[in-house]
Design a protein around this motif. Structure first.
Motif, mmCIF file in Angstrom:
data_model
loop_
_atom_site.group_PDB
_atom_site.id
_atom_site.type_symbol
_atom_site.label_atom_id
_atom_site.label_comp_id
_atom_site.label_asym_id
_atom_site.label_seq_id
_atom_site.Cartn_x
_atom_site.Cartn_y
_atom_site.Cartn_z
ATOM 1 N N LEU A 61 0.813 -1.209 0.000
ATOM 2 C CA LEU A 61 0.000 0.000 0.000
ATOM 3 C C LEU A 61 0.852 1.266 0.000
ATOM 4 N N SER A 62 1.925 1.269 0.765
ATOM 5 C CA SER A 62 2.783 2.460 0.799
ATOM 6 C C SER A 62 3.398 2.725 -0.567
ATOM 7 N N ARG A 63 3.748 1.666 -1.304
ATOM 8 C CA ARG A 63 4.280 1.840 -2.657
ATOM 9 C C ARG A 63 3.206 2.394 -3.586
ATOM 10 N N MET A 64 1.986 1.924 -3.460
ATOM 11 C CA MET A 64 0.902 2.415 -4.294
ATOM 12 C C MET A 64 0.622 3.892 -4.029
ATOM 13 N N ILE A 65 0.668 4.285 -2.759
ATOM 14 C CA ILE A 65 0.464 5.694 -2.414
ATOM 15 C C ILE A 65 1.579 6.544 -3.015
ATOM 16 N N GLU A 66 2.814 6.053 -2.942
ATOM 17 C CA GLU A 66 3.946 6.770 -3.534
ATOM 18 C C GLU A 66 3.733 6.992 -5.032
ATOM 19 N N VAL A 67 3.277 5.954 -5.734
ATOM 20 C CA VAL A 67 3.042 6.063 -7.177
ATOM 21 C C VAL A 67 1.920 7.052 -7.460
ATOM 22 N N GLN A 68 0.852 7.003 -6.685
ATOM 23 C CA GLN A 68 -0.257 7.935 -6.904
ATOM 24 C C GLN A 68 0.175 9.375 -6.677
ATOM 25 N N GLN A 69 0.992 9.594 -5.669
ATOM 26 C CA GLN A 69 1.442 10.958 -5.391
ATOM 27 C C GLN A 69 2.377 11.487 -6.479
ATOM 28 N N GLU A 70 3.116 10.605 -7.110
ATOM 29 C CA GLU A 70 4.033 11.015 -8.173
ATOM 30 C C GLU A 70 3.337 11.162 -9.522
ATOM 31 N N LEU A 71 2.425 10.244 -9.842
ATOM 32 C CA LEU A 71 1.844 10.194 -11.176
ATOM 33 C C LEU A 71 0.408 10.691 -11.237
ATOM 34 N N GLY A 72 -0.263 10.804 -10.076
ATOM 35 C CA GLY A 72 -1.662 11.180 -10.087
ATOM 36 C C GLY A 72 -2.537 10.029 -10.541
ATOM 37 N N GLY A 73 -3.784 10.330 -10.868
ATOM 38 C CA GLY A 73 -4.702 9.299 -11.321
ATOM 39 C C GLY A 73 -5.002 8.296 -10.234
ATOM 40 N N SER A 74 -5.329 7.084 -10.648
ATOM 41 C CA SER A 74 -5.644 6.000 -9.725
ATOM 42 C C SER A 74 -4.630 4.875 -9.882
ATOM 43 N N VAL A 75 -4.489 4.066 -8.854
ATOM 44 C CA VAL A 75 -3.500 2.984 -8.848
ATOM 45 C C VAL A 75 -4.178 1.704 -8.386
ATOM 46 N N VAL A 76 -3.925 0.612 -9.105
ATOM 47 C CA VAL A 76 -4.436 -0.698 -8.710
ATOM 48 C C VAL A 76 -3.260 -1.617 -8.410
ATOM 49 N N ALA A 77 -3.493 -2.598 -7.560
ATOM 50 C CA ALA A 77 -2.474 -3.608 -7.260
ATOM 51 C C ALA A 77 -2.641 -4.779 -8.215
ATOM 52 N N LEU A 78 -1.523 -5.217 -8.793
ATOM 53 C CA LEU A 78 -1.536 -6.318 -9.750
ATOM 54 C C LEU A 78 -0.692 -7.475 -9.241
ATOM 55 N N MET A 79 -1.111 -8.673 -9.590
ATOM 56 C CA MET A 79 -0.335 -9.867 -9.279
ATOM 57 C C MET A 79 -0.456 -10.834 -10.439
ATOM 58 N N GLU A 80 0.680 -11.413 -10.823
ATOM 59 C CA GLU A 80 0.647 -12.416 -11.890
ATOM 60 C C GLU A 80 0.041 -13.709 -11.348
ATOM 61 N N VAL A 81 -0.923 -14.246 -12.079
ATOM 62 C CA VAL A 81 -1.550 -15.508 -11.696
ATOM 63 C C VAL A 81 -1.483 -16.465 -12.872
ATOM 64 N N ASP A 82 -1.667 -17.736 -12.572
ATOM 65 C CA ASP A 82 -1.736 -18.710 -13.646
ATOM 66 C C ASP A 82 -2.904 -18.353 -14.567
ATOM 67 N N PRO A 83 -2.706 -18.414 -15.883
ATOM 68 C CA PRO A 83 -3.789 -18.035 -16.804
ATOM 69 C C PRO A 83 -5.105 -18.759 -16.521
ATOM 70 N N SER A 84 -5.036 -19.964 -15.986
ATOM 71 C CA SER A 84 -6.263 -20.709 -15.704
ATOM 72 C C SER A 84 -7.064 -20.098 -14.556
ATOM 73 N N GLN A 85 -6.439 -19.186 -13.792
ATOM 74 C CA GLN A 85 -7.100 -18.569 -12.648
ATOM 75 C C GLN A 85 -7.584 -17.147 -12.917
#
Length: 306
Positions: free
Chosen positions: A148-172
């Motif tokens: 979350l702290s990294r996401m807040i840092e990105v939002q403060q630098e770039l503006g807009g909205s930020v989502v958290a992403l995670m790579e998952v197996d394509p079947s999921q």
């Protein structure tokens, strides 16, 4: 029109907690799913602790009927505290008081359960035109792997909205919102999100980047949510609103960025994953881990012999 000021410090968090928890029936018939224990703390406390550790001191919990236990948990329990104090049980007294001292807690009822997008929309008055975080209670993020702290840092630098992403197996990927992304030069873990699809069929998914339950949102999302029609499952999907924001100019609160998370995440929304989360967290506890790991090894060995 919602005023957009994406560089305003992020101090507020919204925690949707109005779900019925049907996957955990009958345990959730009378107990909110957010109050189910993960070792010796309810799942919702881990989420609030995460928000507080990221500097979010103002937390709005979006609840529904039969969720009074959530409010009670983050309130003082004078009789219990007095009893523990009289007994001199300072350790348990400290743990009881922890939840009360985490943040300034506020509550609002969602009313009709119209989906995550609707749950977020009822927070508009509380958010008051500021960027804010959204934390879903089913996802627990290990505090040793801050997200979350990294996401807040990105939002403060770039503006807009930020989502958290995670790579998952394509079947999921059909279990998640899915993001199409491209590099944006801000870091190896940060992407520009170009499209979002809620729970796509595997063959139609634009990637295997799943959106997990952490967001930092520009307040312009409220304008979009007011115009968002019910989508998958007949619900107002936050994913659909964010998809609209990917196409809007940055100076109007548009643009969506993704932070790729590679740390430890515990999914408590599924029964099997909930049990795995308890085992993993208990195994790593200093006070429980040694004996529990020893028992677990013996149990697994005996099961393999049968």
């Amino acid at each position: 029109m919602t005023t957009t000021n994406s560089r305003t410090p992020v101090t507020k968090a919204v925690v949707p907690a109005a779900g019925l928890g049907t996957r955990f029936l009958p345990a959730t018939k009378a107990t909110p799913k957010e109050m189910l224990p993960v070792v010796d703390k309810p799942a919702i406390q881990y989420v609030v602790e995460e928000a507080a550790s990221a500097g979010l001191s103002d937390i709005l919990m979006v609840t529904g009927r039969n969720k009074r236990a959530l409010e009670d948990h983050f309130d003082r329990a004078y009789e219990l505290e007095e009893l523990l104090a009289r007994k001199g049980d300072q350790d348990r007294l400290r743990r009881v008081r922890e939840s009360v001292e985490l943040a300034n807690m506020h509550y609002v009822r969602q009313g009709d359960p119209k989906g995550l997008g609707h749950a977020v929309s009822v927070a508009e008055q509380h958010v008051a035109g500021q960027p804010f975080a959204v934390l879903l209670g089913d996802d627990l993020i290990d505090p040793r792997d801050p997200l979350l702290s990294r996401m807040i840092e990105v939002q403060q630098e770039l503006g807009g909205s930020v989502v958290a992403l995670m790579e998952v197996d394509p079947s999921q990927i059909h279990l998640y919102g899915c993001a199409a992304v491209k590099p944006n030069g801000f870091g190896e873990d940060v992407f520009q999100v170009t499209d979002l699809v809620e729970k796509p069929d595997t063959a139609e998914a634009p990637s295997n980047y799943a959106v997990i339950g952490r967001y930092v949102l520009d307040p312009s999302v409220f304008d979009v949510l007011r115009e968002t029609e019910p989508g998958r499952g007949g619900e107002i999907q936050l994913t659909d609103a964010l998809r609209e924001l990917t196409n809007r100019p940055a100076d109007t609160g548009g643009q969506v960025h993704g932070v790729l998370f590679k740390g430890r995440r515990y999914d408590t929304g599924d029964r099997a994953d909930y049990l795995r989360a308890i085992v993993r967290l208990a195994s790593e506890r200093e006070d429980l881990g040694p004996d529990f790991r020893s028992w677990l090894r013996e149990f697994v060995a005996s099961e393999l012999q049968d």
